[in-house]
Design a protein around this motif. Structure first.
Motif, mmCIF file in Angstrom:
data_model
loop_
_atom_site.group_PDB
_atom_site.id
_atom_site.type_symbol
_atom_site.label_atom_id
_atom_site.label_comp_id
_atom_site.label_asym_id
_atom_site.label_seq_id
_atom_site.Cartn_x
_atom_site.Cartn_y
_atom_site.Cartn_z
ATOM 1 N N SER A 57 0.924 -1.208 0.126
ATOM 2 C CA SER A 57 -0.030 -0.172 0.020
ATOM 3 C C SER A 57 0.742 1.167 0.032
ATOM 4 O O SER A 57 0.465 2.090 -0.641
ATOM 5 C CB SER A 57 -0.928 -0.151 1.281
ATOM 6 N N ASP A 58 2.241 1.279 0.728
ATOM 7 C CA ASP A 58 2.932 2.561 0.739
ATOM 8 C C ASP A 58 3.601 2.497 -0.716
ATOM 9 O O ASP A 58 4.490 3.581 -0.907
ATOM 10 C CB ASP A 58 3.863 2.294 1.953
ATOM 11 N N ASN A 59 3.646 1.755 -1.431
ATOM 12 C CA ASN A 59 4.216 1.671 -2.792
ATOM 13 C C ASN A 59 3.584 1.475 -3.948
ATOM 14 O O ASN A 59 3.710 1.095 -5.002
ATOM 15 C CB ASN A 59 5.489 0.314 -2.818
ATOM 16 N N TYR A 110 8.093 -10.613 -7.439
ATOM 17 C CA TYR A 110 6.843 -10.451 -7.242
ATOM 18 C C TYR A 110 6.137 -9.294 -8.083
ATOM 19 O O TYR A 110 4.953 -9.496 -8.194
ATOM 20 C CB TYR A 110 6.688 -9.730 -5.556
ATOM 21 N N ASP A 111 7.074 -8.135 -8.497
ATOM 22 C CA ASP A 111 6.600 -7.305 -9.412
ATOM 23 C C ASP A 111 6.134 -8.085 -10.793
ATOM 24 O O ASP A 111 5.399 -7.266 -11.529
ATOM 25 C CB ASP A 111 7.433 -6.072 -9.297
ATOM 26 N N THR A 112 6.622 -8.757 -11.012
ATOM 27 C CA THR A 112 6.443 -9.799 -12.397
ATOM 28 C C THR A 112 5.438 -10.601 -12.393
ATOM 29 O O THR A 112 4.758 -10.696 -13.361
ATOM 30 C CB THR A 112 7.868 -10.306 -12.913
ATOM 31 N N SER A 113 5.127 -11.243 -11.329
ATOM 32 C CA SER A 113 4.289 -12.529 -11.570
ATOM 33 C C SER A 113 2.933 -12.622 -10.580
ATOM 34 O O SER A 113 2.070 -13.501 -10.881
ATOM 35 C CB SER A 113 4.939 -13.893 -11.199
ATOM 36 N N ILE A 159 -1.393 -4.803 -10.469
ATOM 37 C CA ILE A 159 -0.369 -5.612 -10.939
ATOM 38 C C ILE A 159 0.980 -4.944 -10.534
ATOM 39 O O ILE A 159 0.952 -3.746 -9.945
ATOM 40 C CB ILE A 159 -0.411 -5.792 -12.431
ATOM 41 N N GLY A 160 1.864 -5.557 -10.647
ATOM 42 C CA GLY A 160 3.310 -5.088 -10.340
ATOM 43 C C GLY A 160 4.010 -4.157 -11.559
ATOM 44 O O GLY A 160 3.526 -4.263 -12.499
ATOM 45 N N ASP A 208 4.946 -1.218 -6.622
ATOM 46 C CA ASP A 208 6.206 -1.754 -6.995
ATOM 47 C C ASP A 208 6.906 -1.820 -5.439
ATOM 48 O O ASP A 208 6.955 -1.355 -4.537
ATOM 49 C CB ASP A 208 7.080 -0.251 -7.257
ATOM 50 N N ALA A 209 6.838 -3.485 -5.377
ATOM 51 C CA ALA A 209 7.056 -3.832 -3.970
ATOM 52 C C ALA A 209 8.550 -4.022 -3.985
ATOM 53 O O ALA A 209 9.066 -4.302 -2.675
ATOM 54 C CB ALA A 209 6.615 -5.445 -4.137
#
Length: 415
Positions: free
Chosen positions: A130-132, A199-202, A149-150, A193-194
């Protein structure tokens, strides 16, 4: 311990005169070796600690300190379990999730991925996400067709807020022709953007109710994610939750169990790097021995004169101990300053080198994280400095003892 006379003579020996500069140059190289060894060890240990801390904070922030799941089954009574887990001391967040493997299709882009169903309130409490949020709003994360999504997935598939993305789930309805997979189009309402490339990809997120319908898990979840007040003390919370849950099919696994091999490999790598880089300081200590032996050999006549004038063997030994200790202490302090300054400015240094070389030194696709972290643990810094000082002191003992054993009669016999 060191008198005024001894300090004066030691200072005089450290200041090279004409014809004595070779010994002084070797002492300078010894100082530089100790400084570089200390600085390198501090920098590498800080980077290893930063990598471990950053990795743990991101992974635990995304996946929780512990997870409750039912092997081979979904959790149907998760509302009661969530209430029971909240009552365990040390628990700060409980997040039920529905998970499933999907095929992500967006125009010409397709890839495997994972759907995670989560409520809007739980997503807001999951600060690692949530912060990103870099595009869109959490308030729009609702409805039957909403999805988040990422950033990496969005960049690769060319997606923005409002874009359509199609998900295909292998879990479908049985027909006379076999199981028909479920296909559904969704609208991108948020991009996060984690900080973890995988994580950001899949991983794609959707509201829990929508995910339950898409994954055919009515009123059930795949797992319950739990965050604790202190991740290092998670074992006690794990046992307390296991005792409170009534369903014997439920399993509780914390991060020390699910990531023990990976974190153990990091610890072994850190220890090995410490031992290997300690050899740099050890080599520098041998240089101190060489320079001190040469100094003693060069000052043999001076030692004999000092002994004749009444200087004791212990005074001679203290003079050369002070000479060697000065090199060790100076090198250690210089290395400490270099290492700490480098660690505090490591990202600026990284960006500067990348700008000059036009290369990416820390590609997140290979290194799992997106930046080079550094975390100074002062106890380890002090440990490195103490070790360097001890090695430098030990390196001066033998040359100082040789100087104290010098026989003034033999030294002046041929003068």
């Amino acid at each position: 311990m060191f008198g005024r006379f001894e300090r004066m003579v030691a200072g005089r020996y450290l200041r090279a005169r004409r014809g004595e500069r070779f010994v002084s140059i070797i002492a300078i190289f010894s100082l530089i070796g100790i400084a570089l060894g200390v600085a390198t060890l501090i920098i590498v240990m800080a980077v290893m600690n930063g990598f471990k801390a950053d990795l743990m904070s991101r992974v635990l922030g995304l996946n929780g300190d512990l997870n409750i799941f039912s092997a081979g089954h979904s959790i149907t009574s998760y509302q009661d379990d969530v209430v029971a887990i909240h009552q365990v001391p040390g628990v700060v967040r409980v997040t039920p999730m529905a998970e499933g493997t999907v095929l992500i299709d967006a125009g010409s882009y397709s890839s495997g991925g994972m759907v995670r169903g989560i409520t809007q309130n739980d997503l807001r409490d999951l600060h690692a996400l949530s912060d990103n949020i870099i595009e869109g709003k959490i308030d729009n994360f609702q409805g039957d067709d909403a999805i988040a999504i990422g950033s990496t997935l969005a960049a690769r598939a060319g997606l923005t807020i409002g874009s359509k993305i199609t998900l295909l789930s292998p879990n479908g309805q049985a027909t006379p022709f076999g199981t028909m997979p479920r296909i559904r189009a969704y609208r991108v309402t948020a991009i996060f953007d984690a900080g973890v490339n995988d994580y950001d990809t899949s991983v794609v997120l959707m509201p829990l109710a929508s995910a339950q319908r898409f994954l055919m898990m009515p009123n059930a979840v795949s797992l319950i994610q739990v965050a604790t007040a202190d991740s290092l003390q998670v074992r006690g919370v794990t046992h307390a939750i296991a005792e409170r849950l009534d369903d014997p099919r439920l399993r509780v696994m914390d991060w020390t169990q699910s990531n023990n091999a990976f974190l153990g490999a990091l610890a072994v790598q850190q220890n090995v790097m410490f031992l290997i880089l300690t050899l740099i300081i050890l080599v520098a200590a041998f240089n101190v021995i060489s320079s001190m032996i040469m100094m003693v050999k060069d000052k043999t006549r001076d030692i004999a004169v000092l002994r004749t004038l009444g200087a004791s063997r212990s005074a001679i030994m203290r003079i050369f101990l002070m000479c060697g200790a000065s090199v060790g202490v100076s090198g250690t302090l210089i290395g400490f300053v270099l290492g700490v300054v480098f660690c505090l400015n490591i990202e600026h240094i990284q960006h500067g080198v990348e700008h000059l070389t036009h290369t990416n030194l820390f590609n997140p696709e290979f290194y799992y994280l997106e930046h080079l972290p550094a975390k100074l643990i002062w106890s380890e810094v002090i440990e490195v400095m103490v070790m360097a000082l001890m090695l430098s002191f030990l390196a001066t003992l033998y040359p100082s003892w040789r100087a104290a054993r010098t026989d003034p009669v033999e030294a002046l016999r041929h003068e």
